[in-house]
Write a protein that holds these residues in place. Structure first.
Motif, short mmCIF file in Angstrom:
data_model
loop_
_atom_site.label_atom_id
_atom_site.label_comp_id
_atom_site.label_asym_id
_atom_site.label_seq_id
_atom_site.Cartn_x
_atom_site.Cartn_y
_atom_site.Cartn_z
N CYS A 79 10.15 30.25 19.85
CA CYS A 79 11.38 29.53 19.48
C CYS A 79 12.32 29.43 20.44
N THR A 80 13.13 28.08 20.53
CA THR A 80 14.24 27.88 21.38
C THR A 80 15.25 28.91 21.49
N ARG A 81 15.63 29.25 22.81
CA ARG A 81 16.98 30.15 22.96
C ARG A 81 17.79 29.54 23.89
N ALA A 98 15.90 26.84 15.52
CA ALA A 98 14.88 28.08 15.90
C ALA A 98 14.48 28.10 14.49
N GLU A 148 19.23 26.78 19.92
CA GLU A 148 18.60 27.71 19.18
C GLU A 148 19.06 27.26 17.33
#
Length: 137
Positions: free
Chosen positions: A40-42, A63, A60
């Protein structure tokens, strides 16, 4: 080892430790967490959804959409996922999570449209001051 390879190994190890992808087992819970941490994007990244020609800003905030998309694919394609190398697994899950039909780029694109309808994916939407439209006529 590159960061993406490390993340791929994290997910691959959690998948290998999960003999069955049935809900409620501690291994299944650890797999969810590994996908969340590894896939997942952070932060901010630009993603081009499949079938689109323009990039969408994903943060995020999306996410959870990514996590659900990745886990949905993983459960439906467990055999295929187990046969992938860690980096291949990372690439596949990251693509599904961000670029796929249920991924974060589509969710961010829908958010950006602010409820507009009849706008095809990839078509630009430009917001202008309505006073400038009156001046032009």
């Amino acid at each position: 080892m590159k960061q993406n390879e490390i993340r791929g190994h994290l997910v691959a190890e959690a998948l290998a430790a999960c003999p069955t992808l049935s809900k409620g087992t501690p291994e299944y819970d650890r797999l969810w967490r590994a996908v969340e941490l590894g896939i997942c994007t952070r932060g901010l990244c630009l993603v081009t959804p499949l079938g689109s020609s323009s990039s969408i800003a994903v943060t995020e905030d999306h996410a959870m959409v990514e996590l659900l998309a990745a886990m949905e694919w993983l459960v439906a394609h467990a055999g295929e996922a187990r046969a992938l190398t860690p980096i291949e697994l990372y690439i596949k899950l990251r693509g599904v999570a961000t670029r796929g039909a249920s991924g974060s780029a589509r969710a961010a694109q829908a958010d950006a449209l602010h409820g507009l309808t009849n706008v095809s994916p990839g078509d630009p939407v430009i917001f202008v001051d309505s006073d400038s439209l009156e001046d032009a006529s």
